[in-house]
Design a protein around this motif. Structure first.
Motif, mmCIF file in Angstrom:
data_model
loop_
_atom_site.group_PDB
_atom_site.id
_atom_site.type_symbol
_atom_site.label_atom_id
_atom_site.label_comp_id
_atom_site.label_asym_id
_atom_site.label_seq_id
_atom_site.Cartn_x
_atom_site.Cartn_y
_atom_site.Cartn_z
ATOM 1 N N SER A 43 46.766 33.258 29.209
ATOM 2 C CA SER A 43 47.385 34.566 29.419
ATOM 3 C C SER A 43 46.590 35.427 30.408
ATOM 4 C CB SER A 43 47.496 35.308 28.083
ATOM 5 O OG SER A 43 46.219 35.433 27.463
ATOM 6 N N ALA A 44 45.473 34.917 30.915
ATOM 7 C CA ALA A 44 44.625 35.688 31.832
ATOM 8 C C ALA A 44 45.345 35.980 33.138
ATOM 9 C CB ALA A 44 43.330 34.928 32.108
ATOM 10 N N GLU A 45 44.945 37.052 33.782
ATOM 11 C CA GLU A 45 45.509 37.407 35.079
ATOM 12 C C GLU A 45 45.043 36.415 36.154
ATOM 13 O OE1 GLU A 45 47.633 39.812 35.746
ATOM 14 O OE2 GLU A 45 47.669 40.658 33.719
ATOM 15 N N GLN A 46 45.810 36.324 37.230
ATOM 16 C CA GLN A 46 45.473 35.410 38.321
ATOM 17 C C GLN A 46 44.078 35.697 38.871
ATOM 18 O OE1 GLN A 46 48.392 35.066 41.445
ATOM 19 N NE2 GLN A 46 46.892 34.372 42.948
ATOM 20 N N SER A 47 43.751 36.964 39.054
ATOM 21 C CA SER A 47 42.451 37.320 39.618
ATOM 22 C C SER A 47 41.306 36.842 38.736
ATOM 23 C CB SER A 47 42.359 38.840 39.808
ATOM 24 O OG SER A 47 42.551 39.517 38.570
#
Length: 215
Positions: free
Chosen positions: A105-109
């Motif tokens: 679920s982490a952001e792309q960055s």
């Protein structure tokens, strides 16, 4: 250029990661595998710097694969990419040799930062897990240190009443056992509830079991 190998049994996840990393000039996906055994076989002919690895996979799961990678391909760094947020899974994977742990679920960055950090030899834990573990440490840090403190400094007689309650005795039976009045026993019980900050006898007994207050 950081060479990545994707190991996940879900095609949609692998495709998503490929698309996510496509615009990063220093990252290239060199291979894919649906389980650990396939990954190990391909690494023999497809060099990689970082393996993005799921925990739950068929044939050879993430934990077993990480142990094998650490032994057979020590220069390949493992970045765990999973939905599992339990502390035991995080600990097991790091103990096995993983360098990073990121939730899907982490952001792309954050995903890109994790890959670069692990490739550089640093450890990485995604912010969601890091904050959760920090809160856990803070909560434990405010907890009393020993059973007597957690139990609110119970007196010897209160501990005796607590043990008899745990043994299933009624107020009348406890009064008879201790040669005192039922009102005195009820007073002791109320004091114990207040000191332990429990709402009823059932919650009190659970606390006593957890804290090792019962013989």
């Amino acid at each position: 250029m950081i060479r990545l190998f994707l190991a996940d049994d879900h095609t949609i996840v692998r495709n998503g990661i490929r698309a996510m990393l496509a615009g990063e000039p220093d990252l290239v996906v060199v291979g894919e595998a649906i389980h650990g055994q396939e990954l190990l076989e391909q690494l023999a002919t497809t060099p990689a710097d970082v393996v993005l690895l799921d925990v739950h996979m068929p044939v050879l799961d993430g934990l077993a694969t990480t142990l094998r990678l650490h032994a057979e391909f020590p220069d390949v760094r493992v970045l765990v990419l999973t939905m599992l947020a339990q502390v035991q899974h995080i600990g097991q994977m790091f103990d096995a040799g993983a360098r990073g742990y990121v939730l899907k679920s982490a952001e792309q960055s954050e995903m890109v930062a994790a890959v670069r950090a692990v490739a550089a030899g640093r450890q990485f834990l995604c912010s969601e897990l890091g904050l959760a573990m920090l809160q856990r440490v803070r909560t434990l840090g405010h907890a009393p240190k020993d059973p007597d403190q957690r139990a609110g400094h119970l007196t010897a007689r209160e501990k005796e009443v607590l043990q008899l309650l745990a043994d299933g005795l009624t107020t009348n039976q406890i009064a008879a056992r201790l040669f005192t009045s039922t009102r005195t026993v009820e007073t002791h019980r109320q004091n114990i509830l207040e000191k332990t900050q429990t709402k009823n006898t059932a919650a009190l007994i659970r606390l006593a079991v957890i804290e090792g207050l019962l013989s």
